[in-house]
Design a protein around this motif. Structure first.
Motif, PDB file in Angstrom:
ATOM      1  N   GLY A   1      -6.871   5.996  -2.149  1.00 53.23           N
ATOM      2  CA  GLY A   1      -7.605   5.612  -3.359  1.00 53.23           C
ATOM      3  C   GLY A   1      -7.070   6.203  -4.643  1.00 53.23           C
ATOM      4  O   GLY A   1      -7.771   6.220  -5.649  1.00 53.23           O
ATOM      5  N   ILE A   2      -5.810   6.690  -4.651  1.00 55.81           N
ATOM      6  CA  ILE A   2      -5.326   7.277  -5.907  1.00 55.81           C
ATOM      7  C   ILE A   2      -4.125   6.559  -6.524  1.00 55.81           C
ATOM      8  O   ILE A   2      -3.789   6.825  -7.666  1.00 55.81           O
ATOM      9  CB  ILE A   2      -4.990   8.786  -5.775  1.00 55.81           C
ATOM     10  CG1 ILE A   2      -3.975   9.038  -4.679  1.00 55.81           C
ATOM     11  CG2 ILE A   2      -6.229   9.617  -5.573  1.00 55.81           C
ATOM     12  CD1 ILE A   2      -3.453  10.470  -4.691  1.00 55.81           C
ATOM     13  N   CYS A   3      -3.457   5.655  -5.791  1.00 62.96           N
ATOM     14  CA  CYS A   3      -2.220   5.096  -6.358  1.00 62.96           C
ATOM     15  C   CYS A   3      -2.364   3.660  -6.864  1.00 62.96           C
ATOM     16  O   CYS A   3      -1.542   3.196  -7.648  1.00 62.96           O
ATOM     17  CB  CYS A   3      -1.089   5.167  -5.338  1.00 62.96           C
ATOM     18  SG  CYS A   3      -1.223   3.949  -4.015  1.00 62.96           S
ATOM     19  N   ALA A   4      -3.362   2.922  -6.400  1.00 63.65           N
ATOM     20  CA  ALA A   4      -3.630   1.535  -6.823  1.00 63.65           C
ATOM     21  C   ALA A   4      -2.594   0.523  -6.336  1.00 63.65           C
ATOM     22  O   ALA A   4      -2.618  -0.629  -6.758  1.00 63.65           O
ATOM     23  CB  ALA A   4      -3.789   1.424  -8.339  1.00 63.65           C
ATOM     24  N   THR A   5      -1.684   0.928  -5.454  1.00 60.40           N
ATOM     25  CA  THR A   5      -0.695  -0.030  -4.937  1.00 60.40           C
ATOM     26  C   THR A   5      -1.382  -1.175  -4.192  1.00 60.40           C
ATOM     27  O   THR A   5      -0.891  -2.301  -4.173  1.00 60.40           O
ATOM     28  CB  THR A   5       0.285   0.700  -3.985  1.00 60.40           C
ATOM     29  OG1 THR A   5       0.794   1.848  -4.645  1.00 60.40           O
ATOM     30  CG2 THR A   5       1.440  -0.187  -3.561  1.00 60.40           C
TER      31      THR A   5
ATOM     32  N   TYR B   1       0.849  -1.189   0.000  1.00 61.60           N
ATOM     33  CA  TYR B   1       0.000   0.000   0.000  1.00 61.60           C
ATOM     34  C   TYR B   1       0.880   1.232   0.000  1.00 61.60           C
ATOM     35  O   TYR B   1       2.082   1.151   0.253  1.00 61.60           O
ATOM     36  CB  TYR B   1      -0.956   0.019   1.205  1.00 61.60           C
ATOM     37  CG  TYR B   1      -0.302   0.397   2.509  1.00 61.60           C
ATOM     38  CD1 TYR B   1       0.431  -0.527   3.234  1.00 61.60           C
ATOM     39  CD2 TYR B   1      -0.418   1.692   3.015  1.00 61.60           C
ATOM     40  CE1 TYR B   1       1.035  -0.174   4.427  1.00 61.60           C
ATOM     41  CE2 TYR B   1       0.179   2.048   4.212  1.00 61.60           C
ATOM     42  CZ  TYR B   1       0.903   1.112   4.912  1.00 61.60           C
ATOM     43  OH  TYR B   1       1.502   1.470   6.082  1.00 61.60           O
TER      44      TYR B   1
ATOM     45  N   CYS C   1      -7.545  -0.219   0.393  1.00 66.56           N
ATOM     46  CA  CYS C   1      -7.576   0.923   1.322  1.00 66.56           C
ATOM     47  C   CYS C   1      -8.929   1.623   1.326  1.00 66.56           C
ATOM     48  O   CYS C   1      -9.182   2.476   2.175  1.00 66.56           O
ATOM     49  CB  CYS C   1      -6.464   1.919   0.995  1.00 66.56           C
ATOM     50  SG  CYS C   1      -6.720   2.854  -0.525  1.00 66.56           S
TER      51      CYS C   1
ATOM     52  N   LEU D   1      -9.778  -1.521  -4.415  1.00 65.31           N
ATOM     53  CA  LEU D   1      -8.651  -0.969  -3.655  1.00 65.31           C
ATOM     54  C   LEU D   1      -8.857  -1.335  -2.189  1.00 65.31           C
ATOM     55  O   LEU D   1      -9.865  -0.946  -1.582  1.00 65.31           O
ATOM     56  CB  LEU D   1      -8.611   0.552  -3.817  1.00 65.31           C
ATOM     57  CG  LEU D   1      -8.488   1.059  -5.251  1.00 65.31           C
ATOM     58  CD1 LEU D   1      -8.659   2.570  -5.301  1.00 65.31           C
ATOM     59  CD2 LEU D   1      -7.137   0.652  -5.845  1.00 65.31           C
TER      60      LEU D   1
ATOM     61  N   SER E   1      -3.108   5.225   0.766  1.00 59.55           N
ATOM     62  CA  SER E   1      -4.289   4.967   1.612  1.00 59.55           C
ATOM     63  C   SER E   1      -5.442   5.889   1.256  1.00 59.55           C
ATOM     64  O   SER E   1      -6.346   6.098   2.054  1.00 59.55           O
ATOM     65  CB  SER E   1      -3.959   5.128   3.109  1.00 59.55           C
ATOM     66  OG  SER E   1      -3.021   4.168   3.485  1.00 59.55           O
TER      67      SER E   1
HETATM   68  S1  FES Z   1      -2.903   2.544  -1.063  1.00 63.83           S
HETATM   69 FE1  FES Z   1      -3.096   3.943  -2.722  1.00 63.83          FE
HETATM   70  S2  FES Z   1      -4.975   3.352  -3.627  1.00 63.83           S
HETATM   71 FE2  FES Z   1      -4.860   2.129  -1.855  1.00 63.83          FE
END
Ligand code: FES
Length: 370
Positions: A320-324, A315, A355, A353, A318
């Motif tokens: 909702g923008i990076c998709a990790t 992650y 998170c 996601l 946290s």
């Molecule tokens: S940690 Fe970045 S979208 Fe979930």
């Protein structure tokens, strides 16, 4: 680094890469250079045995982790070096009250070690050495970081393509990479056009400040068509405003690539209080190992609940923008608070996601390996 640790590091990176997931490694800070009064460039040394793991596509980002006595800080930063250059560098701007950005811009020193996740992200373009395209790149403030990587990579990888860059800042003194862009203009001549938009200072030869927004794009569509690909990164208002203008003008959505650098202003998909109350048994699968916890549909996200049990979960933001933290729902149902990081195809395939996810069925199985 001792040989055994180096070997373990290499194996962890290889296994994570095979599963399409990032892995976390310690990297030494090689250079810190001021970019503006409130931003620095931080470059890392990537050891030879991790070169493959840190290979990136133009537009991708890394997550930097700083561990303190009070806990762990994670932040995503776009890589601002061209793909294939071997350099791993990010730009960090101090945010008022920002714990990580304050540390990075004031206390971090060359020779310090930070944990850095291997590159992720799908904000990129396909390169074609035979292409002769016109790209329009739009960057607002720190949004220049992936845009710079993409611009240089495109100019070097597609010798017949050209890039028009529209770049918004308050003033020249707050503009990151001002000199580097000038140098690129010298190298690439007419193939790179840079148009600065300074909201508090008039560019040379102009009567007043210039703001970047839908009008700039309308003007550009009239003056220099055709545009083959649009790449943009910046705050929500800028990116959404320009995307709406492009839609009005009938621009093919497949030619628009966009990324936000903050979740501020992104609408929530659901309101947690309206969710039916369900106490769910949630199983997380990663590296073939299952971990199960009980979670309320109205409580914290799956990721937040699971981290104490599985601190190895991937992650970053946290937010909702990076998709990790992308994970596949194999059984049951979840609802997300917000999501600006997955495309429609991924959502149709069942990815969510972690998170932002909350269980809404009594049993849920989420697979990070899928
Ligand atoms: S940690 Fe970045 S979208 Fe979930």
């Amino acid at each position: 680094m001792p040989l055994i640790r180096r070997h373990r590091d290499e194996i962890a990176a290889f296994q994570a890469r095979r599963r399409g997931r990032p892995s976390l490694h310690s990297l030494v800070v090689e250079e810190i250079r001021p970019l503006t009064d409130d931003a620095v460039l931080v470059a890392f040394t990537v050891p030879d045995h991790l070169r493959e793991a840190y290979r990136f596509k133009h537009g991708q980002h890394v997550t930097v982790v700083h561990r303190t006595d009070a806990g762990e800080l994670r932040r995503s930063y776009s890589i601002c070096a061209p793909a294939g250059s071997g350099g791993l560098r990010v730009a960090i701007r101090r945010v008022p009250g920002g714990a990580f950005s304050g540390y990075a811009t004031e206390q971090l020193r060359v020779g310090d070690t930070l944990a850095v996740l291997t590159p992720t992200g799908r904000f990129t373009t396909e390169l074609d050495a035979a292409a002769a395209k016109h790209y329009v790149a739009i960057a607002g403030g720190s949004g220049i970081t992936p845009i710079l990587s993409m611009t240089v990579t495109i100019l070097e990888g597609e010798p017949q393509s050209r890039v028009t860059l529209l770049y918004a800042n308050r003033s020249p003194s707050s503009t990151m990479f001002l000199d580097e862009l000038e140098a690129l203009r010298d190298v690439h001549g007419a193939r790179l056009s840079v148009c600065h938009h300074w909201s508090r200072e008039a560019p040379a030869g102009e009567a007043g400040p210039r703001r970047l927004g839908p009008d700039s794009v309308r003007d550009l569509l009239e003056r220099c068509p055709p545009v083959d690909e649009w790449i943009m990164c910046g705050p929500l208002g800028l990116v959404q405003g320009i995307a709406a203008t492009l839609e009005e003008h009938g621009v093919d959505q497949n030619t628009i690539h966009q990324e936000l650098f903050t979740a501020a202003g992104v609408d929530d998909l659901t309101n947690g209080h309206d969710r039916p109350l369900v106490h769910s048994e949630v199983t997380l699968r990663m590296d073939g190992e299952d971990s199960t916890l009980t979670l309320s549909s109205r409580g914290v996200s799956v990721l937040a609940a699971a981290l104490p049990l599985r601190p190895d979960l991937p992650y970053s933001c946290s937010d909702g923008i990076c998709a990790t933290c992308r994970v596949k729902v194999v059984e049951g149902q979840v609802e997300m608070d917000r999501c600006s990081a997955l495309d429609r195809a991924e959502i149709r395939q069942g990815y969510v996601l972690a998170c932002q996810a909350h269980p809404i069925s009594e049993r849920v199985l989420l697979d990070f390996d899928a």
